[in-house]
Design an enzyme around this catalytic site. Structure first.
Site, PDB file in Angstrom:
ATOM      1  N   HIS A 109     -33.103 -78.860 -12.579  1.00 58.14           N
ATOM      2  CA  HIS A 109     -32.367 -80.098 -12.359  1.00 58.14           C
ATOM      3  C   HIS A 109     -31.707 -80.013 -10.986  1.00 58.14           C
ATOM      4  O   HIS A 109     -31.123 -78.981 -10.640  1.00 58.14           O
ATOM      5  CB  HIS A 109     -31.312 -80.288 -13.453  1.00 58.14           C
ATOM      6  N   THR A 141     -32.284 -77.794 -24.057  1.00 57.81           N
ATOM      7  CA  THR A 141     -31.733 -78.038 -25.382  1.00 57.81           C
ATOM      8  C   THR A 141     -31.786 -79.546 -25.631  1.00 57.81           C
ATOM      9  O   THR A 141     -32.153 -80.314 -24.733  1.00 57.81           O
ATOM     10  CB  THR A 141     -30.273 -77.534 -25.485  1.00 57.81           C
ATOM     11  N   GLU A 174     -35.239 -74.971  -4.600  1.00 59.83           N
ATOM     12  CA  GLU A 174     -35.880 -75.055  -5.913  1.00 59.83           C
ATOM     13  C   GLU A 174     -37.167 -74.234  -5.910  1.00 59.83           C
ATOM     14  O   GLU A 174     -37.481 -73.541  -6.878  1.00 59.83           O
ATOM     15  CB  GLU A 174     -36.202 -76.513  -6.271  1.00 59.83           C
TER      16      GLU A 174
HETATM   17  C1  GAR Z   1     -37.142 -81.927  -8.335  1.00 62.26           C
HETATM   18  O1  GAR Z   1     -36.165 -82.084  -7.343  1.00 62.26           O
HETATM   19  C2  GAR Z   1     -36.485 -81.645  -9.671  1.00 62.26           C
HETATM   20  O2  GAR Z   1     -35.305 -80.919  -9.572  1.00 62.26           O
HETATM   21  C3  GAR Z   1     -36.217 -83.038 -10.173  1.00 62.26           C
HETATM   22  O3  GAR Z   1     -37.320 -83.799  -9.776  1.00 62.26           O
HETATM   23  C4  GAR Z   1     -37.878 -83.246  -8.592  1.00 62.26           C
HETATM   24  C5  GAR Z   1     -39.354 -83.032  -8.835  1.00 62.26           C
HETATM   25  O4  GAR Z   1     -40.012 -82.683  -7.653  1.00 62.26           O
HETATM   26  N1  GAR Z   1     -36.038 -83.047 -11.594  1.00 62.26           N
HETATM   27  C6  GAR Z   1     -35.206 -83.856 -12.231  1.00 62.26           C
HETATM   28  O5  GAR Z   1     -34.545 -84.694 -11.673  1.00 62.26           O
HETATM   29  C7  GAR Z   1     -35.137 -83.655 -13.734  1.00 62.26           C
HETATM   30  N2  GAR Z   1     -33.937 -84.208 -14.269  1.00 62.26           N
HETATM   31  P1  GAR Z   1     -41.487 -82.105  -7.729  1.00 62.26           P
HETATM   32  O6  GAR Z   1     -42.311 -83.073  -8.581  1.00 62.26           O
HETATM   33  O7  GAR Z   1     -41.958 -82.094  -6.308  1.00 62.26           O
HETATM   34  O8  GAR Z   1     -41.418 -80.734  -8.334  1.00 62.26           O
END
Ligand code: GAR
Length: 208
Positions: A109, A141, A174
């Protein structure tokens, strides 16, 4: 050899980072499948191009959330997953689904949880005047964007940041912590006590 199933909804850059780390670091695991709830998810092409089973379970084809979740769970189970990775998977999952994959399913997240659950995390961090932002890998969860924290990365919020510049800074982190956290899970190195996750060998769970 452990099986990893990755769920995406779009770009899939975190999925890519995990696929690459699994191969280049020689994990005792394989990416058994990439599953998207959207047929147009860009990440599907990367998965196919790397010889990974890429499957769509289109949420729009189902009457309600429970029917979608039931089919999604069946598809995931067909790949005998040891670990289920939500990588930009933008659907709320029902408690029954979450229970089925309890402590085998992780999410990333784009905020320092428990702050800024939900959407538009970067905009909200800037508007709140935060000087730090970041990202969190956690077990999933039933409560949205909650669950025991496995790893976090922090980045500064700079004076001229926009939602996009902050998002890019966070995303680059990330791509470091998510593969690391998934590897720990695959290798059975995570311990839990009273909802707090520690690494068995004391590796740092914080990236600054
Ligand atoms: C990422 O920044 C992730 O943290 C977020 O979506 C993006 C996906 O990027 N996730 C959320 O917001 C979940 N609540 P990606 O498709 O390039 O991995």
């Amino acid at each position: 050899m452990k099986n990893i199933v990755i769920l995406i909804s779009g770009r899939g850059s975190n999925m890519e980072a995990i696929v690459r780390a699994c191969a280049s670091e020689g994990w005792n695991a394989r990416i058994a499948a990439v599953v998207s709830n959207r047929p147009d998810a860009a990440g599907l092409a990367f998965a196919k191009g790397h010889g990974i089973a890429a499957t769509v379970v289109d949420h729009k084809a189902f009457e309600d959330r429970l029917a979608f979740d039931a089919e999604l769970a069946n598809v995931i189970e067909s790949f005998a997953p040891d670990v289920v990775v939500l990588a930009g998977f933008m659907r709320i999952l029902s408690p029954a689904f979450v229970t089925r994959f309890e402590r085998r399913m992780v999410n990333i997240h784009p905020s320092l949880l428990p702050s800024f659950t939900g959407l538009h995390t970067h905009r909200r961090a800037i508007e709140a005047g935060c000087k730090l932002a970041g990202t969190t890998v956690h077990f999933v969860t039933a409560q949205l964007d909650h669950g025991p924290i496995i790893a976090q990365a922090v980045v500064p919020v700079l004076p001229r940041d926009t939602e996009d510049t902050l998002a890019a800074r966070v995303l680059s982190r990330e791509h470091v912590i998510y593969p690391r956290a998934v590897r720990w899970l695959v290798e059975g190195l995570l311990r839990e006590e009273n909802g707090v996750i520690t690494h068995a060998a004391g590796e740092t769970q914080l990236l600054v």
